[in-house]
Write an enzyme that holds these catalytic residues in place. Structure first.
Site, PDB file in Angstrom:
ATOM      1  N   SER A 138       0.847  -1.192   0.000  1.00  0.00           N
ATOM      2  CA  SER A 138       0.000   0.000   0.000  1.00  0.00           C
ATOM      3  C   SER A 138       0.878   1.236   0.000  1.00  0.00           C
ATOM      4  O   SER A 138       1.945   1.247   0.634  1.00  0.00           O
ATOM      5  CB  SER A 138      -0.908   0.022   1.226  1.00  0.00           C
ATOM      6  OG  SER A 138      -1.583   1.263   1.332  1.00  0.00           O
ATOM      7  N   TYR A 152      -2.031  -0.355  10.201  1.00  0.00           N
ATOM      8  CA  TYR A 152      -2.065  -0.770   8.790  1.00  0.00           C
ATOM      9  C   TYR A 152      -0.782  -0.361   8.073  1.00  0.00           C
ATOM     10  O   TYR A 152      -0.172  -1.164   7.360  1.00  0.00           O
ATOM     11  CB  TYR A 152      -3.277  -0.149   8.106  1.00  0.00           C
ATOM     12  CG  TYR A 152      -3.397  -0.490   6.634  1.00  0.00           C
ATOM     13  CD1 TYR A 152      -3.796  -1.762   6.238  1.00  0.00           C
ATOM     14  CD2 TYR A 152      -3.121   0.449   5.653  1.00  0.00           C
ATOM     15  CE1 TYR A 152      -3.915  -2.090   4.899  1.00  0.00           C
ATOM     16  CE2 TYR A 152      -3.238   0.140   4.303  1.00  0.00           C
ATOM     17  CZ  TYR A 152      -3.628  -1.131   3.935  1.00  0.00           C
ATOM     18  OH  TYR A 152      -3.743  -1.446   2.601  1.00  0.00           O
TER      19      TYR A 152
END
Length: 243
Positions: A138, A152
């Site tokens: 990501s 995350y």
């Protein structure tokens, strides 16, 4: 690329389904895992078969070591080997760090990091020269532009380090390892017309969401012979979020 075998984790929807379809179009037979939606998995398998390739949908619990091993074992049992492993399955924990429980943290590490490591360790036992390892990270692993994504971001930041180490481990065998880092991508879970969409677009240089095809195209390149000299690196597909 005749008779090449790909395994994609989390392949029944969104980015994973787009990757499965793209690799099938490239000539791969495709196995993919899914958590619970057998109907969606069957639809993706039908699309792969319509492209003239073999398909195998595997229901597995990605939060367990047995589940991670099972997707590899079932792929090898059906197809004999693995030529490309795409680790796409994961979770998106959201919340300020003081609200994150130990269970939240453990689940994120288990699904986003440990599963990738276990699946890689198992898959490379059945991979020959020319093999491809591709991890879906990501852009938030490189940049945290707003609060609430610390856990995350940490899990996704781990993937480039792992890929660099694996690239060194497996380079002599002719196997590459790379990370694709998506930015905001229009999916069911993160729609371009969703509540947070305008905020996310404000961080992107182009001011726009990407499509699942943008990520599938990057994976297609990394899974192809054209990428043979690309390993241990990150391909960021984020519209300039990290710029």
């Amino acid at each position: 690329m005749a008779e090449r075998i790909a395994l994609i984790t989390g392949g029944s929807r969104g980015i994973g389904a787009a990757i499965a379809e793209a690799l099938a179009a490239d000539g791969y037979d495709v196995a993919f895992s899914f958590a619970s939606n057998a109907g969606r998995a069957a639809e993706v398998a039908d699309i792969i078969r319509a492209k003239g390739r073999r398909a195998l949908a595997i229901q597995a619990d990605g939060s367990t070591i047995d589940g991670n091993r099972a997707v590899v074992a079932q792929t090898v049992a059906a197809f004999g080997r693995i030529d490309a492993l795409v680790c796409n399955a994961g979770t998106y924990p959201y919340g300020l760090i003081e609200t994150m429980t130990v269970e939240d943290i453990d689940r994120a590490l288990t699904l986003n990091v440990r599963a990738v490591m276990v699946e890689t360790a198992e898959a490379v036992k059945h991979m020959r020269e020319g093999g491809r390892l591709i991890y879906i990270g990501s852009a938030f692993g490189e940049r945290s532009p707003f609060p609430g994504i610390s856990v995350y971001s940490a899990t996704k930041a781990a993937l480039p380090g792992f890929a660099r180490g694996v690239a060194r481990d497996l380079g002599p065998r002719g196997i590459t390892a790379n990370v694709v880092q998506p930015g905001p991508i229009d999916t069911e879970l993160n729609p371009a017309d969703g509540q947070a969409a305008d905020v996310l677009r404000s961080f992107v240089a182009t001011g726009a969401y990407g499509t699942v095809g943008d990520i599938a195209g990057a994976v297609s390149f990394l899974a192809s012979p054209a990428s043979r000299y690309v390993t241990g690196t990150v391909l960021t597909v984020d519209g300039g979020l990290c710029a």
